[in-house]
Design a protein around this motif. Structure first.
Motif, PDB file in Angstrom:
ATOM      1  N   LEU A  96     -21.563 -44.193  72.144  1.00  0.00           N
ATOM      2  CA  LEU A  96     -22.519 -45.185  72.646  1.00  0.00           C
ATOM      3  C   LEU A  96     -21.866 -46.545  72.861  1.00  0.00           C
ATOM      4  O   LEU A  96     -22.232 -47.279  73.780  1.00  0.00           O
ATOM      5  CB  LEU A  96     -23.678 -45.341  71.657  1.00  0.00           C
ATOM      6  N   ILE A  97     -20.903 -46.889  72.005  1.00  0.00           N
ATOM      7  CA  ILE A  97     -20.269 -48.201  72.085  1.00  0.00           C
ATOM      8  C   ILE A  97     -19.097 -48.210  73.061  1.00  0.00           C
ATOM      9  O   ILE A  97     -18.996 -49.082  73.936  1.00  0.00           O
ATOM     10  CB  ILE A  97     -19.781 -48.652  70.687  1.00  0.00           C
ATOM     11  N   VAL A  98     -18.194 -47.235  72.925  1.00  0.00           N
ATOM     12  CA  VAL A  98     -16.954 -47.249  73.709  1.00  0.00           C
ATOM     13  C   VAL A  98     -17.225 -47.061  75.200  1.00  0.00           C
ATOM     14  O   VAL A  98     -16.625 -47.746  76.045  1.00  0.00           O
ATOM     15  CB  VAL A  98     -15.975 -46.171  73.198  1.00  0.00           C
ATOM     16  N   GLY A  99     -18.138 -46.161  75.551  1.00  0.00           N
ATOM     17  CA  GLY A  99     -18.415 -45.901  76.965  1.00  0.00           C
ATOM     18  C   GLY A  99     -18.798 -47.162  77.734  1.00  0.00           C
ATOM     19  O   GLY A  99     -18.149 -47.498  78.738  1.00  0.00           O
ATOM     20  N   PRO A 100     -19.825 -47.899  77.297  1.00  0.00           N
ATOM     21  CA  PRO A 100     -20.201 -49.131  78.001  1.00  0.00           C
ATOM     22  C   PRO A 100     -19.100 -50.200  77.995  1.00  0.00           C
ATOM     23  O   PRO A 100     -18.931 -50.912  78.989  1.00  0.00           O
ATOM     24  CB  PRO A 100     -21.430 -49.614  77.219  1.00  0.00           C
ATOM     25  N   LEU A 101     -18.371 -50.313  76.904  1.00  0.00           N
ATOM     26  CA  LEU A 101     -17.293 -51.312  76.858  1.00  0.00           C
ATOM     27  C   LEU A 101     -16.250 -51.020  77.937  1.00  0.00           C
ATOM     28  O   LEU A 101     -15.806 -51.926  78.663  1.00  0.00           O
ATOM     29  CB  LEU A 101     -16.628 -51.321  75.476  1.00  0.00           C
ATOM     30  N   ILE A 102     -15.838 -49.760  78.055  1.00  0.00           N
ATOM     31  CA  ILE A 102     -14.847 -49.378  79.075  1.00  0.00           C
ATOM     32  C   ILE A 102     -15.401 -49.570  80.474  1.00  0.00           C
ATOM     33  O   ILE A 102     -14.714 -50.057  81.383  1.00  0.00           O
ATOM     34  CB  ILE A 102     -14.397 -47.917  78.859  1.00  0.00           C
ATOM     35  N   ARG A 103     -16.664 -49.195  80.663  1.00  0.00           N
ATOM     36  CA  ARG A 103     -17.265 -49.305  81.994  1.00  0.00           C
ATOM     37  C   ARG A 103     -17.334 -50.756  82.460  1.00  0.00           C
ATOM     38  O   ARG A 103     -16.994 -51.079  83.594  1.00  0.00           O
ATOM     39  CB  ARG A 103     -18.659 -48.687  81.987  1.00  0.00           C
ATOM     40  N   VAL A 104     -17.788 -51.648  81.582  1.00  0.00           N
ATOM     41  CA  VAL A 104     -17.976 -53.046  81.975  1.00  0.00           C
ATOM     42  C   VAL A 104     -16.648 -53.760  82.164  1.00  0.00           C
ATOM     43  O   VAL A 104     -16.496 -54.584  83.077  1.00  0.00           O
ATOM     44  CB  VAL A 104     -18.856 -53.788  80.941  1.00  0.00           C
ATOM     45  N   ILE A 105     -15.657 -53.447  81.343  1.00  0.00           N
ATOM     46  CA  ILE A 105     -14.372 -54.135  81.477  1.00  0.00           C
ATOM     47  C   ILE A 105     -13.678 -53.755  82.783  1.00  0.00           C
ATOM     48  O   ILE A 105     -12.810 -54.487  83.280  1.00  0.00           O
ATOM     49  CB  ILE A 105     -13.444 -53.836  80.269  1.00  0.00           C
ATOM     50  N   GLY A 106     -14.084 -52.623  83.369  1.00  0.00           N
ATOM     51  CA  GLY A 106     -13.513 -52.206  84.642  1.00  0.00           C
ATOM     52  C   GLY A 106     -14.145 -52.891  85.844  1.00  0.00           C
ATOM     53  O   GLY A 106     -13.674 -52.720  86.973  1.00  0.00           O
ATOM     54  N   GLU A 107     -15.193 -53.690  85.617  1.00  0.00           N
ATOM     55  CA  GLU A 107     -15.860 -54.388  86.713  1.00  0.00           C
ATOM     56  C   GLU A 107     -15.301 -55.806  86.866  1.00  0.00           C
ATOM     57  O   GLU A 107     -14.524 -56.277  86.041  1.00  0.00           O
ATOM     58  CB  GLU A 107     -17.378 -54.418  86.458  1.00  0.00           C
ATOM     59  N   ARG A 108     -15.710 -56.472  87.918  1.00  0.00           N
ATOM     60  CA  ARG A 108     -15.147 -57.791  88.245  1.00  0.00           C
ATOM     61  C   ARG A 108     -15.917 -58.896  87.521  1.00  0.00           C
ATOM     62  O   ARG A 108     -16.788 -59.554  88.096  1.00  0.00           O
ATOM     63  CB  ARG A 108     -15.181 -58.015  89.760  1.00  0.00           C
ATOM     64  N   PHE A 109     -15.595 -59.086  86.259  1.00  0.00           N
ATOM     65  CA  PHE A 109     -16.188 -60.153  85.479  1.00  0.00           C
ATOM     66  C   PHE A 109     -15.117 -61.134  85.030  1.00  0.00           C
ATOM     67  O   PHE A 109     -13.921 -60.859  85.110  1.00  0.00           O
ATOM     68  CB  PHE A 109     -16.941 -59.586  84.266  1.00  0.00           C
ATOM     69  N   SER A 110     -15.572 -62.279  84.531  1.00  0.00           N
ATOM     70  CA  SER A 110     -14.653 -63.334  84.128  1.00  0.00           C
ATOM     71  C   SER A 110     -13.802 -62.906  82.936  1.00  0.00           C
ATOM     72  O   SER A 110     -14.102 -61.936  82.238  1.00  0.00           O
ATOM     73  CB  SER A 110     -15.437 -64.595  83.754  1.00  0.00           C
ATOM     74  N   SER A 111     -12.737 -63.664  82.690  1.00  0.00           N
ATOM     75  CA  SER A 111     -11.849 -63.378  81.569  1.00  0.00           C
ATOM     76  C   SER A 111     -12.576 -63.502  80.234  1.00  0.00           C
ATOM     77  O   SER A 111     -12.211 -62.825  79.262  1.00  0.00           O
ATOM     78  CB  SER A 111     -10.648 -64.331  81.595  1.00  0.00           C
ATOM     79  N   ASP A 112     -13.606 -64.351  80.161  1.00  0.00           N
ATOM     80  CA  ASP A 112     -14.359 -64.497  78.907  1.00  0.00           C
ATOM     81  C   ASP A 112     -15.057 -63.192  78.545  1.00  0.00           C
ATOM     82  O   ASP A 112     -15.058 -62.779  77.374  1.00  0.00           O
ATOM     83  CB  ASP A 112     -15.399 -65.616  79.039  1.00  0.00           C
TER      84      ASP A 112
END
Length: 287
Positions: free
Chosen positions: A232-248
């Motif tokens: 539940l935790i790792v899946g969303p973390l990996i998915r979101v970090i692969g998108e175009r978001f700021s360094s923060d």
């Protein structure tokens, strides 16, 4: 125009609240009182809580009367005095009274039809703060209440809870210890859905705050307690970090992933290929 309840209710209440308190009669009267109940609500709730606390009547009947009275409030007119009184009992300095109101809150939030949305943040914050209370029985009840409350929230409401939930978790005095409620079976489930929703669907700031909230959960949950939530935790973390978001946002996610690696590496083996690609990509990510 006065109704029969408006006339009878004030007459009966003083005698019913005289010890030993007649819980069964109060419960029946509360169901039939209608709007007349609202004007005597604080008096009745205080008497029932005091009665339970001090043994001034049959305990089971008094608890039944308390939850019946709470659930008898079914209009906006009664919602505000009721929720204000509930909040005052949740914050009461008398630990016995706190425990009593938390005994009935899970059932109340599960069954009530009231729109208490303007009070949700205050209630959630108070529940979170009590998750590590020195009175473990109270902490457990806060966990149970929070679990039900979070399950009943809309997506929009969950997003509004991201910041206050993370702030309150960060203020809990726990040092390097586990938060007591997070040591219970499925302990993190009482607050994790707020951060998972914020991470996946919030604005950039909410995503960053949510990742930080997940880091706090990782820090203060025993390794065995994290095992059921790894996917539940790792899946969303990996998915979101692969998108175009700021360094923060990405830094907050990397911090959460690093904490997982440090605490429960044995549970992350199935994700090694994905995590390896994630970390390598992050090294060269211009964002």
């Amino acid at each position: 125009m006065s109704t029969k309840s408006d006339v009878i209710f004030p007459i009966l209440i003083p005698s019913l609240l005289t010890p030993p308190i007649n819980g069964r009669a109060i419960g029946a009267l509360a169901q039939a009182a209608g709007n007349a109940l609202y004007r005597r609500l604080s008096t009745i709730l205080n008497a029932l809580v005091d009665g339970i606390s001090n043994g001034l009547g049959d305990k089971e009947e008094l608890y039944s009367a308390l939850i019946t009275t709470l659930l008898s409030i079914n209009s906006d007119e009664g919602c505000h005095p009721l929720l204000q009184h509930i909040l005052s009992l949740m914050k009461h300095e008398d630990i016995k009274k706190k425990n009593i109101i938390f005994d009935v809150l899970p059932e109340f939030f599960k069954e009530t039809t009231l729109d208490y949305s303007i009070y949700t943040e205050d209630i959630v914050v108070q529940c979170i703060y009590l998750l590590n209370d020195e009175n473990e029985e109270l902490a457990k009840k806060a966990f149970e209440t929070l679990t039900i409350l979070v399950k009943r929230q809309t997506k929009e409401s969950l997003e509004k809870l991201v910041y206050p939930a993370q702030q309150t978790l960060s203020y809990i005095p726990s040092g390097t210890k586990d938060i007591y409620a997070f040591t219970l079976p499925r302990g993190p489930s009482c607050v994790l859905p707020i951060f998972l929703h914020g991470l996946m669907y919030g604005n950039p700031q909410q995503r960053e705050i949510s990742a930080n909230g997940i880091s706090i959960i990782i820090d203060h949950t025993p390794a065995a307690g994290l095992k059921p939530f790894v996917t539940l935790i790792v899946g969303p973390l990996i998915r979101v970090i692969g998108e175009r978001f700021s360094s923060d946002v990405k830094s907050a996610i990397l911090l959460a992933l690093n904490k997982l690696f440090s605490k429960i590496p044995q549970f992350l083996y199935p994700f090694i290929p994905q995590l390896q690609r994630t970390f390598i990509k992050s090294l060269s990510d211009p964002y």
